[in-house]
Design a protein around this motif. Structure first.
Motif, short mmCIF file in Angstrom:
data_model
loop_
_atom_site.label_atom_id
_atom_site.label_comp_id
_atom_site.label_asym_id
_atom_site.label_seq_id
_atom_site.Cartn_x
_atom_site.Cartn_y
_atom_site.Cartn_z
N ILE A 1 -29.10 -65.07 139.26
CA ILE A 1 -29.37 -64.41 140.54
C ILE A 1 -30.34 -63.26 140.30
N ASN A 2 -31.50 -63.38 140.93
CA ASN A 2 -32.58 -62.41 140.70
C ASN A 2 -33.16 -61.94 142.01
N GLY A 3 -33.42 -60.64 142.10
CA GLY A 3 -34.08 -60.12 143.29
C GLY A 3 -33.46 -58.79 143.71
N PRO A 4 -34.18 -58.07 144.57
CA PRO A 4 -33.75 -56.73 144.95
C PRO A 4 -32.33 -56.70 145.55
N ASP A 5 -31.89 -57.80 146.19
CA ASP A 5 -30.56 -57.81 146.80
C ASP A 5 -29.50 -58.49 145.95
N ALA A 6 -29.81 -58.76 144.68
CA ALA A 6 -28.86 -59.49 143.82
C ALA A 6 -27.52 -58.77 143.75
N THR A 7 -27.56 -57.46 143.53
CA THR A 7 -26.30 -56.71 143.41
C THR A 7 -25.52 -56.76 144.72
N ARG A 8 -26.25 -56.59 145.82
CA ARG A 8 -25.60 -56.58 147.13
C ARG A 8 -24.93 -57.95 147.42
N LEU A 9 -25.61 -59.03 147.05
CA LEU A 9 -25.03 -60.37 147.24
C LEU A 9 -23.77 -60.54 146.39
N LEU A 10 -23.87 -60.13 145.13
CA LEU A 10 -22.71 -60.29 144.25
C LEU A 10 -21.55 -59.39 144.68
N GLN A 11 -21.89 -58.21 145.19
CA GLN A 11 -20.82 -57.34 145.71
C GLN A 11 -20.06 -58.04 146.82
N LYS A 12 -20.78 -58.83 147.61
CA LYS A 12 -20.15 -59.51 148.73
C LYS A 12 -19.23 -60.65 148.27
N VAL A 13 -19.67 -61.42 147.29
CA VAL A 13 -18.92 -62.64 146.96
C VAL A 13 -17.91 -62.47 145.81
N LEU A 14 -18.04 -61.41 145.03
CA LEU A 14 -17.15 -61.21 143.88
C LEU A 14 -16.06 -60.18 144.16
N SER A 15 -14.92 -60.34 143.52
CA SER A 15 -13.82 -59.38 143.68
C SER A 15 -14.06 -58.10 142.88
N ASN A 16 -14.71 -58.24 141.73
CA ASN A 16 -14.95 -57.09 140.86
C ASN A 16 -16.25 -56.40 141.28
N ASN A 17 -16.62 -55.35 140.59
CA ASN A 17 -17.76 -54.54 140.99
C ASN A 17 -18.91 -54.63 139.99
N PRO A 18 -19.84 -55.56 140.21
CA PRO A 18 -20.97 -55.70 139.26
C PRO A 18 -21.87 -54.48 139.26
N GLY A 19 -21.79 -53.68 140.34
CA GLY A 19 -22.60 -52.46 140.41
C GLY A 19 -22.24 -51.47 139.31
N LYS A 20 -21.04 -51.61 138.75
CA LYS A 20 -20.61 -50.69 137.68
C LYS A 20 -21.15 -51.10 136.31
N LEU A 21 -21.70 -52.30 136.24
CA LEU A 21 -22.15 -52.80 134.94
C LEU A 21 -23.43 -52.11 134.49
N LYS A 22 -23.46 -51.76 133.21
CA LYS A 22 -24.71 -51.30 132.60
C LYS A 22 -25.53 -52.54 132.24
N HIS A 23 -26.81 -52.35 131.99
CA HIS A 23 -27.64 -53.48 131.58
C HIS A 23 -27.13 -54.01 130.24
N GLY A 24 -26.85 -55.30 130.20
CA GLY A 24 -26.31 -55.88 128.97
C GLY A 24 -24.79 -55.93 128.93
N GLN A 25 -24.18 -55.59 130.04
CA GLN A 25 -22.71 -55.58 130.06
C GLN A 25 -22.18 -56.78 130.86
N ILE A 26 -20.93 -57.14 130.58
CA ILE A 26 -20.32 -58.35 131.17
C ILE A 26 -18.99 -57.98 131.82
N GLN A 27 -18.69 -58.67 132.90
CA GLN A 27 -17.45 -58.40 133.63
C GLN A 27 -16.82 -59.72 134.08
N TYR A 28 -15.50 -59.82 133.94
CA TYR A 28 -14.75 -60.96 134.45
C TYR A 28 -14.49 -60.72 135.92
N SER A 29 -14.65 -61.76 136.74
CA SER A 29 -14.50 -61.57 138.18
C SER A 29 -14.07 -62.85 138.86
N GLY A 30 -13.51 -62.68 140.06
CA GLY A 30 -13.22 -63.84 140.91
C GLY A 30 -14.35 -64.03 141.91
#
Lengths: 130, 401
Positions: free
Chosen positions: B95-124
């Motif tokens: 997923i690439n583009g200016p709204d990638a974070t916003r899209l993932l925030q909508k569909v995922l239970s966890n918070n990808p916005g908290k990830l640093k570059h190079g970091q990984i998160q388990y999510s629903g």
């Protein structure tokens, strides 16, 4: 692995070795290889009556459960209790030390209807090719 | 002998097992069904597995190795040394583009916005009902660039799901599963084994972080993640490069304890570590709160699909909960077996096995919250016989740091 010439075999991968009217029953090397690591064997008790083609117990590997069918009709006279604490013997020596039960067979001639070693070897070969 | 696969979910897609031989063709968790009648898919490593004489089975529509030297041997080897796995059936969605974070925030239970570059998160990946479309690992490359590692059998469903919800968002969603092979190296020896093959400084790569770099001259993504409860790496390379990576690492290191490891051991390893398997612990009928995955729910981020349902469930409390158990009576409680009380079914086993490491029968089950406390005894129906089990602490196995 070769299949003993003096045993008879079922399509469900059990074997029976007859001496007079006493039959020793186990599962084949093919069966143990298909199941993988065996961790639990549930067998009937001495005195239990077995009917041909009826469930006589279960074998469980880490990933699967399978029922064992009696190849013949008769009464259990001895159970291989060592398999309770060492089920892995079924993987190691399926045609020997890991026999399941000994049965007093009602009609030994019924075993003639089962497959010979050669027939069984062909049978599993076909399975492998299918 | 009549084999029933212990770990299958009875779905309408499931064909009946007709004897022992079906075992090799249908070692399947729930993740098979819809693809049942389609030809099996093969990873780029398929012929390597066959040359290694692996037992091949169907999993999620793929023909995969279930075991090589033997499940228990492979399992213990990963706990004490290292195993190498072909997990190329897993899906990768970018997923690439200016709204990638916003899209993932909508569909995922966890918070990808908290990830640093190079970091990984388990999510629903959540439905509107706060149940699981899938569970996944979300990797963040940069502010507006991510990749999701998703379950094999859900890859297309997930892609469609996210793609449908991406309209109005300025970003591209791409299913790159067919372009990538994935090889997992798991076990305490993993770092030492893998070090010579990459220019990535593995000593600086922490758990749940990843790096882009070179593996045997190939562009690769290397994640310090896994599905075994051990330290290790998941290595993503282009599809055709997968076989060489697997083969060379295995050939060079077979003498120092590395073994090819199949999906059978992968399942028992993940269960000991209490990692969920989609279709077992979680699916489109279970929520993160019920599945004991509240830590994957970010309550303080912007609204996301299913959030209101989850908030309500949090407020009112859940009725059932996923717990770990060990068998008290002899027997192995398998997927789908009933938890019973006074002759009534009150819960169900989601996964159960003989634990090769702990050498006892363990499992996970949904039970009424009133029976979820540690030490509670529950009854599980094993082939019509009621067998005692006890709720115990999870994970069943935790590696020493």
């Amino acid at each position: 692995m070769t299949y003993p010439e003096n045993y008879r075999y079922t399509k469900e991968h059990e074997w029976i070795a007859l001496e007079g009217d006493v039959g020793t029953i186990g599962i084949t090397d093919f069966a143990q290889r298909e199941l993988g690591d065996i961790i639990l064997v549930d067998l009937p008790k001495a005195g239990a009556h077995l009917d041909e083609h009826q469930t006589m117990g279960t074998v469980e590997s880490v990933k699967a459960v399978s029922e064992i069918y009696s190849p013949i009709t008769g009464d259990v006279i001895e159970v291989n209790d060592s398999l309770a604490s060492a089920p892995e013997k079924v993987n190691q020596d399926p045609h020997g030390a890991a026999w399941f039960v000994k049965v007093k067979v009602s009609n030994p001639a019924a075993a003639d209807a089962l497959m010979t070693a050669d027939q069984y070897a062909d049978y599993i070969q076909q399975k492998a090719g299918s | 002998m009549y084999v029933s696969i212990a770990a299958t979910r009875a779905t309408k897609h499931m064909r009946p097992y007709r004897g022992m031989w079906d075992l090799t063709h249908s070692f399947a968790y729930s993740n098979f069904g819809a693809l049942m009648d389609a030809p099996l898919r093969r990873t780029a490593l398929n012929s390597i597995h066959k040359n290694l004489k692996a037992k091949m089975v169907e999993f999620g529509g793929w023909e995969m190795p279930v075991e090589f030297s033997g499940l228990i041997d492979e399992h213990l080897n990963v706990r004490t040394r290292a195993g190498i796995f072909d997990v190329s059936h897993m899906g990768e969605i970018f997923i690439n583009g200016p709204d990638a974070t916003r899209l993932l925030q909508k569909v995922l239970s966890n918070n990808p916005g908290k990830l640093k570059h190079g970091q990984i998160q388990y999510s629903g990946l959540m439905t509107d009902q706060a149940t699981f479309v899938d569970d996944l690992l979300c990797h963040r490359f940069s502010d507006d660039s991510y990749f999701l590692c998703v379950n094999a059998s859900n890859a297309e469903k997930d892609f469609d799901w996210i793609h449908e919800r991406a309209s109005g968002f300025n970003c591209a969603v791409e299913n790159r599963s067919p372009e990538l092979s994935q090889v997992a190296l798991q076990g305490p020896f993993s770092e030492a084994i893998f070090r010579p093959y990459t220019n990535i400084d593995l000593s600086k790569l922490r758990y749940y972080w990843f790096a882009e770099g070179d593996v045997m001259g190939e562009k690769a993504i290397v994640s310090r993640t896994g599905y075994t409860g051990e330290d290790g790496f998941e290595i993503y390379v282009r599809w055709d490069a997968g076989p060489a990576v697997f083969e060379r690492i295995l050939e060079d290191n077979a003498g120092c304890g590395l073994k090819p490891t199949g999906l059978g051991a992968r399942d028992t390893l993940r269960l000991e570590a209490k990692m969920c398997l989609y279709g077992h612990e979680i699916d489109e009928t279970t929520t993160p709160l019920e599945a004991d995955l509240e830590w994957t729910v970010s309550w303080d981020k912007p609204a996301f699909d299913g959030r209101d349902v989850l908030r309500k469930q949090k407020e009112l409390g859940i009725d059932r909960k996923l717990v770990g158990f060990e068998m008290v009576d002899r027997g192995i409680a398998r997927h789908g077996y009933a938890v019973v009380q006074n002759g009534q079914q009150i819960g169900r086993v989601t996964s159960g096995t003989h634990s090769p490491y702990l050498k006892k029968a363990i499992g996970l089950a949904y039970v009424p919250v009133g029976l979820s406390a540690l030490g509670t005894e529950i009854d599980i129906l094993i082939r019509e016989k009621s067998c005692r089990a006890r709720v115990i602490e999870t994970p069943f196995y935790k590696r020493k740091k």
